[in-house]
Design an enzyme around this catalytic site. Sequence first.
Site, PDB file in Angstrom:
ATOM      1  N   LYS A 199       0.865  -1.184   0.000  1.00 28.78           N
ATOM      2  CA  LYS A 199       0.000   0.000   0.000  1.00 28.78           C
ATOM      3  C   LYS A 199       0.895   1.226   0.000  1.00 28.78           C
ATOM      4  O   LYS A 199       2.028   1.184   0.470  1.00 28.78           O
ATOM      5  CB  LYS A 199      -0.865   0.027   1.263  1.00 28.78           C
ATOM      6  CG  LYS A 199      -2.057   0.954   1.154  1.00 28.78           C
ATOM      7  CD  LYS A 199      -3.159   0.274   0.387  1.00 28.78           C
ATOM      8  CE  LYS A 199      -4.440   1.032   0.360  1.00 28.78           C
ATOM      9  NZ  LYS A 199      -5.555   0.158  -0.019  1.00 28.78           N
TER      10      LYS A 199
HETATM   11  N1  GLU Z   1      -7.223   0.120  -3.408  1.00 25.60           N
HETATM   12  C1  GLU Z   1      -7.991  -1.057  -3.657  1.00 25.60           C
HETATM   13  C2  GLU Z   1      -8.045  -1.932  -2.417  1.00 25.60           C
HETATM   14  O1  GLU Z   1      -7.858  -1.458  -1.320  1.00 25.60           O
HETATM   15  C3  GLU Z   1      -7.529  -1.798  -4.895  1.00 25.60           C
HETATM   16  C4  GLU Z   1      -6.118  -2.266  -4.878  1.00 25.60           C
HETATM   17  C5  GLU Z   1      -5.639  -2.792  -6.219  1.00 25.60           C
HETATM   18  O2  GLU Z   1      -6.414  -2.825  -7.153  1.00 25.60           O
HETATM   19  O3  GLU Z   1      -4.461  -3.160  -6.287  1.00 25.60           O
HETATM   20  O4  GLU Z   1      -8.353  -3.078  -2.485  1.00 25.60           O
END
Ligand code: GLU
Length: 413
Positions: A103
């Site tokens: 993240k």
């Molecule tokens: N931000 C989204 C999540 O928290 C998608 C992450 C992604 O597609 O890699 O799942």
Amino acid sequence: MSHAPSKSEVYFNVAADHLGLSPQMRTLLLMPERDVKVQCAIRMDNGEIGTFVGFRVQHDSARGPMKGGLRYHPEVDDDEVRTLAQLMTWKTAVVDLPYGGAKGGIAVDPRSLSKGELERLTRKFVDQIHDFVGPDSDIPAPDMGTNAQVMAWFMNQYQKHHGFQPACVTGKPLELHGCEGREEATGRGVVIIADRLFHKLGQSLAGKTVALQGFGNVGSFTAKFLYERGARVVAITDVRGGVKDPLGRGIDIPQLLEYARHNNGVQGFVGTEPLSNEDLFSQNVDLLIPAALGGQLTALTAPTVKAKYIVEAANDPTTPEADEIFAKNGVTVVPDILANAGGVTVSYFEWVQNRSVVHWPVDEIRAKLEIKMAAAFDAVWQIAQDKKVPLRTAAYILAIGRVAHATELAGVS
Ligand code: GLU
């Protein structure tokens, strides 16, 4: 571990106990592989220097390249990004994608920046992290405060360093190697899961009353698909305010979507009454869906919840204290790592297409998403039945078990 468990470790430890994981394996699985904080300095439109802090936490790569969004929000900090990176590891494992978890984010309110400033900030962030992200190592995507445009800048800047690499980021615009149905994917997945939940209980999502917190990307698509499947969304709040249908028949979501686009939010929609965030949680509804920031359902708000079912569209919306209260009160909670995995699942489809330079039609994407989400739900449901544990514990058992097993098979030398 010698220190007191952090919030995100509470859920982990319950499942790790069920799996009988050694203290050493727990330490390995909890510690991020890499945790960086970078300076992002840009020239602001007024000529001054703007200095921002960017984060990327790569939590675990045992099952594949690390995957996870980029969040632009004033509350982004080390702790939040670390927690969310760990959640991505469990999320990709629950839906069985060949990924680990990561993240990132920048501590900034994107609404306070001009488009040019936002672009320069994104490009500077890429310059600072491009060496250790990429299609085979760590693939960012949209999250709160970012969108397809930000991903387009990300890809463009990354490619200046590495050449043609559309798979370096997902959630891109359709015109730039994006995927059909990616924008709606998280909301669609949430509703697939809600549908599946009531189906398992011998009930139907159609006719159920719903209170929804959040009307951003995830919240608005969730509302749309709930409406399409016949559920009655009777209460919604967004960052500016909220609305409630006094008659309980269900808000006309297609019209509300149109209204919110032109009026900067849901507040004031015809035929509704104003509603505060606190009152949203205590609505007398069947289903509560938090689809906004983390940490919303707490020891304070949880006792006021009347809904018997919660589907977590947001990441990390429920504190462990609130989770315990829900368990005591007989509230069934479908956890974030399962409920909102639709976004990363379609991100995976985008990445697969990018790597083979093909483009799948939207019907194919939707059908594949439904299959993936349903399989994950059924697997989690089965563990919950077999072990007589809540769905969150079951999802963590499935996910942590998969990651621990992959770690062992690969070997630690
Ligand atoms: N931000 C989204 C999540 O928290 C998608 C992450 C992604 O597609 O890699 O799942």
